[in-house]
Design a protein around this motif. Structure first.
Motif, PDB file in Angstrom:
ATOM      1  N   LYS A   9      20.697  63.905 -26.897  1.00 24.17           N
ATOM      2  CA  LYS A   9      21.924  64.582 -26.264  1.00 24.17           C
ATOM      3  C   LYS A   9      22.084  66.289 -26.890  1.00 24.17           C
ATOM      4  CE  LYS A   9      26.918  64.300 -26.809  1.00 24.17           C
ATOM      5  NZ  LYS A   9      28.254  63.453 -27.103  1.00 24.17           N
ATOM      6  N   SER A  35      21.881  62.349 -22.014  1.00 20.89           N
ATOM      7  CA  SER A  35      23.346  62.143 -22.032  1.00 20.89           C
ATOM      8  C   SER A  35      23.914  62.686 -20.671  1.00 20.89           C
ATOM      9  CB  SER A  35      23.890  63.256 -23.296  1.00 20.89           C
ATOM     10  OG  SER A  35      23.499  64.739 -22.669  1.00 20.89           O
ATOM     11  N   ASN A  36      23.599  63.605 -20.171  1.00 24.57           N
ATOM     12  CA  ASN A  36      24.058  63.842 -18.672  1.00 24.57           C
ATOM     13  C   ASN A  36      23.561  63.429 -17.572  1.00 24.57           C
ATOM     14  OD1 ASN A  36      26.187  65.590 -19.857  1.00 24.57           O
ATOM     15  ND2 ASN A  36      24.779  67.070 -20.091  1.00 24.57           N
ATOM     16  N   ASP A  37      22.524  62.242 -17.753  1.00 24.76           N
ATOM     17  CA  ASP A  37      21.919  61.703 -16.706  1.00 24.76           C
ATOM     18  C   ASP A  37      21.972  60.208 -16.465  1.00 24.76           C
ATOM     19  OD1 ASP A  37      19.852  60.337 -14.830  1.00 24.76           O
ATOM     20  OD2 ASP A  37      18.309  62.119 -15.566  1.00 24.76           O
ATOM     21  N   PRO A  38      23.016  59.624 -15.760  1.00 22.22           N
ATOM     22  CA  PRO A  38      23.444  58.418 -15.707  1.00 22.22           C
ATOM     23  C   PRO A  38      22.196  57.423 -15.755  1.00 22.22           C
ATOM     24  CG  PRO A  38      24.812  59.888 -14.183  1.00 22.22           C
ATOM     25  CD  PRO A  38      23.651  60.547 -14.672  1.00 22.22           C
ATOM     26  N   LYS A  41      20.523  57.262 -19.135  1.00 23.40           N
ATOM     27  CA  LYS A  41      21.486  56.897 -20.256  1.00 23.40           C
ATOM     28  C   LYS A  41      21.561  55.302 -19.843  1.00 23.40           C
ATOM     29  CE  LYS A  41      25.554  56.997 -22.235  1.00 23.40           C
ATOM     30  NZ  LYS A  41      27.096  57.917 -22.478  1.00 23.40           N
TER      31      LYS A  41
END
Length: 85
Positions: A9, A35-38, A41
């Protein structure tokens, strides 16, 4: 040399500490910013057995854990043999 993958992250001090340790040892690693990639993650959570914190570290596909885990592994002499494999 081992295949090392970190799910990270941006701005995470634990991620920075783990990457610093690996760089100090001269290890190349793949840094997956999850962190910003579903999808990434979800992949991290599935591979790590449900862990949601950053970083999550894998050496040759084996889940090592997070920053504290890799530093503890290094302190007891277990990291170098895994990296040399």
């Amino acid at each position: 040399m081992a295949d090392v993958v970190l799910y990270t992250k941006p701005g995470c001090p634990y991620c920075t500490a783990a990457k610093s340790l690996l760089r100090k040892k001269g290890v190349d690693f793949t840094d997956i910013v999850a962190s910003n990639d579903p999808e990434k993650k979800a992949e991290m959570i599935q591979k790590s057995g449900g862990r949601t914190t950053f970083p999550q570290i894998f050496i040759d596909g084996k889940h090592i854990g997070g920053s504290d885990d890799i530093h503890a592994l290094d302190a007891r002499g277990g990291l170098d043999p895994l990296l040399a494999a």
